[in-house]
Design a protein around this motif. Structure first.
Motif: not given
Length: 279
Positions: A140-143, A206-208, A222-230
């Motif tokens: 799970v990803l959050t800020m 999953l972003i929360v 979401m853009d950050m996850m693209r940088e990691f190919s996630v």
């Protein structure tokens, strides 16, 4: 257990111990061989115990107990919340958040007290997790920072780690990827940082988050996850505002919706999201 003779372990004792083990490890498959070794019981006896636990949890709406087949199979507990119970809970939280004096300058909502109550955020996290079990996220990803409590509880229910995006890189996290994103609420450029060791290429996230106004922060994640190919399997927030109607991210799922701000009383209309009402 070392001081207890295994042949003296009664069924009610096994059931109590199994319940504790399963509920303390949500969404984790626990093999029957572990229970067999722990209790000194045959797998056929343990299967009967699991059937009893599954029926009890279903009867009292305490979650879901699944049997997983295959070589690595076993039994898995998921803290599922029924649709009616989820709606009642979210409505009760919405009523508290709609109290006068909670709307802050800029249209933000004071919810720090709600997000600091473990029993409330645990249920929020379980409701969110229940929507994404089938997507099998790896984390799970959050800020940072207000979204951390509910994201942690969603991660707990899913049985996966929590990954936290930072506003600046930290020395103790090692090399990091930094991106700039447009904050939807403030309309300014912000920085997001994530350690290179936090996630791996090919994983599922999953972003929360706690609050969504225009969706800029969630879009940045979401853009950050693209940088990691996630792959991002979904975005879930506690509250989303009705305005602006067109957000930078259209696919987010919110528990509650905030509408019709009353500036005089510093309050807003808070209601459960439509997906909770319509299922």
């Amino acid at each position: 257990m070392q001081n207890i003779r295994r042949e003296n372990i009664r069924r009610n004792e096994r059931l109590a111990a199994m319940t504790r083990i399963l509920t303390s490890s949500p969404n984790q498959v626990i093999r029957l061989s572990r229970f067999a070794e722990l209790f000194g019981a045959a797998k056929s006896t343990l299967s009967e115990d699991i059937d009893i636990l599954a029926d009890t949890m279903a009867t009292f709406q305490l979650g879901c107990l699944d049997t997983v087949t295959g070589a690595a199979g076993g039994v898995r507990y998921r803290p599922a919340i029924t649709q009616a119970a989820a709606l009642d809970f979210v409505q009760s939280v919405a009523n508290r958040l709609a109290e006068p004096g909670r709307v802050l300058p800029g249209g933000f909502l004071y919810m720090a007290d709600i997000l600091s109550m473990p029993d409330l955020v645990e249920k929020m996290g379980a409701i969110m997790a229940g929507q994404f079990y089938h997507d099998e996220p790896d984390f799970v990803l959050t800020m940072e920072t207000k979204g951390i409590p509910v994201a942690l509880m969603a991660a707990k229910a899913l049985g996966v780690p929590l990954v936290i995006g930072r506003r600046s890189s930290k020395v103790y996290e090692g090399p990091a990827v930094n991106i700039n994103y447009l904050s939807g609420s403030a309309g300014r450029i912000e920085t997001m940082s994530l350690s290179r060791r936090a996630v791996r290429e090919g994983q599922r996230a999953l972003i929360v988050d706690d609050f969504m106004k225009a969706g800029g922060t969630a879009k940045g994640m979401m853009d950050m996850m693209r940088e990691f190919s996630v792959t991002v399997v979904g975005v879930c927030v506690v509250i989303a505002t009705m305005e602006p109607e067109r957000k930078r991210l259209e696919s987010a799922k919110a528990l509650m919706v905030m509408d019709e701000v009353d500036d005089e009383h510093e309050s807003a209309l808070i209601r459960p999201a439509d997906w909770l009402l319509n299922q």
